[in-house]
Scaffold this motif. Sequence first.
Motif, PDB file in Angstrom:
ATOM      1  N   LEU A  40      11.900  -3.004   2.242  1.00 17.57           N
ATOM      2  CA  LEU A  40      10.490  -3.391   2.126  1.00 17.57           C
ATOM      3  C   LEU A  40      10.393  -4.913   2.152  1.00 17.57           C
ATOM      4  O   LEU A  40      10.598  -5.585   1.142  1.00 17.57           O
ATOM      5  N   LEU A  41      10.084  -5.444   3.304  1.00 17.57           N
ATOM      6  CA  LEU A  41       9.982  -6.896   3.478  1.00 17.57           C
ATOM      7  C   LEU A  41       8.537  -7.320   3.278  1.00 17.57           C
ATOM      8  O   LEU A  41       7.633  -6.796   3.954  1.00 17.57           O
ATOM      9  N   PRO A  42       8.272  -8.264   2.383  1.00 14.27           N
ATOM     10  CA  PRO A  42       6.881  -8.711   2.176  1.00 14.27           C
ATOM     11  C   PRO A  42       6.380  -9.497   3.369  1.00 14.27           C
ATOM     12  O   PRO A  42       7.159 -10.126   4.103  1.00 14.27           O
ATOM     13  N   LEU A  43       5.081  -9.466   3.543  1.00 14.20           N
ATOM     14  CA  LEU A  43       4.461 -10.107   4.699  1.00 14.20           C
ATOM     15  C   LEU A  43       4.703 -11.608   4.722  1.00 14.20           C
ATOM     16  O   LEU A  43       4.917 -12.196   5.779  1.00 14.20           O
ATOM     17  N   TYR A  44       4.719 -12.232   3.547  1.00 17.86           N
ATOM     18  CA  TYR A  44       4.794 -13.695   3.534  1.00 17.86           C
ATOM     19  C   TYR A  44       6.155 -14.202   4.022  1.00 17.86           C
ATOM     20  O   TYR A  44       6.292 -15.378   4.351  1.00 17.86           O
ATOM     21  N   PHE A  45       7.174 -13.327   4.086  1.00 17.62           N
ATOM     22  CA  PHE A  45       8.462 -13.739   4.631  1.00 17.62           C
ATOM     23  C   PHE A  45       8.336 -14.161   6.092  1.00 17.62           C
ATOM     24  O   PHE A  45       9.154 -14.910   6.593  1.00 17.62           O
ATOM     25  N   PHE A  46       7.290 -13.663   6.755  1.00 12.68           N
ATOM     26  CA  PHE A  46       7.128 -13.925   8.181  1.00 12.68           C
ATOM     27  C   PHE A  46       5.903 -14.779   8.468  1.00 12.68           C
ATOM     28  O   PHE A  46       5.524 -14.950   9.617  1.00 12.68           O
ATOM     29  N   SER A  47       5.274 -15.289   7.433  1.00 11.69           N
ATOM     30  CA  SER A  47       4.093 -16.137   7.595  1.00 11.69           C
ATOM     31  C   SER A  47       4.506 -17.591   7.456  1.00 11.69           C
ATOM     32  O   SER A  47       5.049 -17.996   6.430  1.00 11.69           O
ATOM     33  N   THR A  48       4.241 -18.376   8.512  1.00 11.59           N
ATOM     34  CA  THR A  48       4.548 -19.798   8.486  1.00 11.59           C
ATOM     35  C   THR A  48       3.311 -20.561   8.039  1.00 11.59           C
ATOM     36  O   THR A  48       2.276 -20.501   8.709  1.00 11.59           O
ATOM     37  N   PRO A  49       3.362 -21.221   6.897  1.00 10.46           N
ATOM     38  CA  PRO A  49       2.174 -21.941   6.437  1.00 10.46           C
ATOM     39  C   PRO A  49       1.807 -23.076   7.380  1.00 10.46           C
ATOM     40  O   PRO A  49       2.680 -23.713   7.978  1.00 10.46           O
ATOM     41  N   ALA A  50       0.501 -23.292   7.524  1.00  9.85           N
ATOM     42  CA  ALA A  50       0.038 -24.378   8.393  1.00  9.85           C
ATOM     43  C   ALA A  50       0.401 -25.722   7.776  1.00  9.85           C
ATOM     44  O   ALA A  50       0.329 -25.898   6.561  1.00  9.85           O
ATOM     45  N   ASN A 100       0.844  -1.182   0.000  1.00  7.05           N
ATOM     46  CA  ASN A 100       0.000   0.000   0.000  1.00  7.05           C
ATOM     47  C   ASN A 100       0.887   1.242   0.000  1.00  7.05           C
ATOM     48  O   ASN A 100       1.812   1.343   0.815  1.00  7.05           O
ATOM     49  N   VAL A 101       0.604   2.168  -0.908  1.00  2.55           N
ATOM     50  CA  VAL A 101       1.341   3.429  -0.995  1.00  2.55           C
ATOM     51  C   VAL A 101       0.324   4.555  -1.005  1.00  2.55           C
ATOM     52  O   VAL A 101      -0.558   4.599  -1.865  1.00  2.55           O
ATOM     53  N   THR A 102       0.430   5.461  -0.055  1.00  5.01           N
ATOM     54  CA  THR A 102      -0.487   6.594   0.022  1.00  5.01           C
ATOM     55  C   THR A 102       0.308   7.892   0.014  1.00  5.01           C
ATOM     56  O   THR A 102       1.436   7.957   0.510  1.00  5.01           O
ATOM     57  N   GLU A 103      -0.300   8.941  -0.553  1.00  4.38           N
ATOM     58  CA  GLU A 103       0.337  10.256  -0.636  1.00  4.38           C
ATOM     59  C   GLU A 103      -0.362  11.193   0.333  1.00  4.38           C
ATOM     60  O   GLU A 103      -1.589  11.252   0.404  1.00  4.38           O
ATOM     61  N   SER A 104       0.449  11.914   1.104  1.00  4.41           N
ATOM     62  CA  SER A 104      -0.106  12.860   2.068  1.00  4.41           C
ATOM     63  C   SER A 104       0.824  14.066   2.134  1.00  4.41           C
ATOM     64  O   SER A 104       1.931  13.978   2.682  1.00  4.41           O
ATOM     65  N   GLY A 105       0.379  15.192   1.562  1.00  7.41           N
ATOM     66  CA  GLY A 105       1.188  16.402   1.600  1.00  7.41           C
ATOM     67  C   GLY A 105       2.546  16.234   0.961  1.00  7.41           C
ATOM     68  O   GLY A 105       3.567  16.595   1.550  1.00  7.41           O
ATOM     69  N   ASN A 106       2.575  15.655  -0.243  1.00  6.57           N
ATOM     70  CA  ASN A 106       3.822  15.400  -0.980  1.00  6.57           C
ATOM     71  C   ASN A 106       4.739  14.415  -0.258  1.00  6.57           C
ATOM     72  O   ASN A 106       5.937  14.361  -0.528  1.00  6.57           O
ATOM     73  N   GLN A 107       4.193  13.635   0.645  1.00  3.86           N
ATOM     74  CA  GLN A 107       4.959  12.595   1.312  1.00  3.86           C
ATOM     75  C   GLN A 107       4.341  11.244   1.004  1.00  3.86           C
ATOM     76  O   GLN A 107       3.123  11.081   1.102  1.00  3.86           O
ATOM     77  N   LEU A 108       5.166  10.289   0.612  1.00  2.00           N
ATOM     78  CA  LEU A 108       4.678   8.960   0.298  1.00  2.00           C
ATOM     79  C   LEU A 108       4.870   8.049   1.500  1.00  2.00           C
ATOM     80  O   LEU A 108       5.973   7.921   2.034  1.00  2.00           O
ATOM     81  N   ASN A 109       3.790   7.417   1.914  1.00  3.76           N
ATOM     82  CA  ASN A 109       3.825   6.456   3.014  1.00  3.76           C
ATOM     83  C   ASN A 109       3.652   5.064   2.430  1.00  3.76           C
ATOM     84  O   ASN A 109       2.751   4.819   1.631  1.00  3.76           O
ATOM     85  N   ILE A 110       4.503   4.136   2.851  1.00  2.00           N
ATOM     86  CA  ILE A 110       4.497   2.780   2.323  1.00  2.00           C
ATOM     87  C   ILE A 110       4.306   1.809   3.471  1.00  2.00           C
ATOM     88  O   ILE A 110       4.946   1.935   4.523  1.00  2.00           O
ATOM     89  N   THR A 111       3.424   0.831   3.270  1.00  4.18           N
ATOM     90  CA  THR A 111       3.249  -0.236   4.244  1.00  4.18           C
ATOM     91  C   THR A 111       3.179  -1.567   3.513  1.00  4.18           C
ATOM     92  O   THR A 111       2.559  -1.663   2.448  1.00  4.18           O
ATOM     93  N   THR A 112       3.839  -2.565   4.072  1.00  4.15           N
ATOM     94  CA  THR A 112       3.865  -3.892   3.456  1.00  4.15           C
ATOM     95  C   THR A 112       3.182  -4.943   4.319  1.00  4.15           C
ATOM     96  O   THR A 112       3.149  -6.103   3.949  1.00  4.15           O
ATOM     97  N   GLY A 113       2.652  -4.526   5.467  1.00  4.32           N
ATOM     98  CA  GLY A 113       2.104  -5.489   6.412  1.00  4.32           C
ATOM     99  C   GLY A 113       3.082  -5.787   7.529  1.00  4.32           C
ATOM    100  O   GLY A 113       2.673  -6.148   8.635  1.00  4.32           O
TER     101      GLY A 113
END
Length: 269
Positions: A201-211, A163-176
């Motif tokens: 930017l580490l993807p979420l699945y790097f830390f998800s252990t599959p059942a 997710n990338v959002t713009e706020s006042g010419n600032q880009l905020n990034i979240t990957t989970g």
Amino acid sequence: MSNHLLSSFPVLLIFLFSPTNLAQSPAQAPAVPVAPTVPVTPAVPVTPMVQAAPTPSGSPPNITAILEKAGHFITFIRLLKSTQTDTLIRNQLKADSSNGLTVFAASDNAFGNLSTGALNSYSDEQKAQLAKFHLISSVLSITDFQTVTNPIATEAGPSIPMNVTESGNQLNITTGTVNTTVTGTVYTDNRLAVYQVDRVLLPLYFFSTPAPAPGPVPSKPKKKAPAPTGLSGDASVSLSGAVRVIQRQLGVVSFGGISCCRTSFVCLS
């Protein structure tokens, strides 16, 4: 006469040594005017985020050359080269139908903030996906992020979005797992935009252990049929393997392979 000379001698001495008849000293050279001091303007410090010069028209931008010129991206350049992501970027920028690329370049400081040995612990496949996770398949300016739809698919695949959002010419990034902001623009033209981020930017699945996959359900042991407990009036009894006698409320006596009814003393063979 002599008296007249003597009386005029002092006057002669005064005339000879008067200031007007003394040899004048050479005139001093006029002082050279000193130029007024011009205040020196201190040099403006160069910020780390100096945009590289645009690539000549017709040539695709060279991502590694851009990052090398900007500085402090040594680890990210090494990651791009070891996973051949730099070749992927070059080929996509060469394509006539390419929509361009947006690159979030993690600084050396960003990689330094990872836990010790984290990057080396990833498999080759994970390293390739990590590099591609920093790429978006279109060139986006800062203001373009105002209209993008989240989550944004990355080159790592549609199943690994951010997710990338713009706020006042600032880009905020979240990957989970990582929340960060864009700290500056490294390079931009109509085919490539490169922005610096100070977190990898580490993807979420790097830390998800599959059942674990469910194992086979153990079958229940079958109950064995109860063994006959004896003779009863309501049971069917087989004697000698040949004759079957069914008798309600009566006892049965067997003699050497011959069955007899106690009530009637009739023997059946």
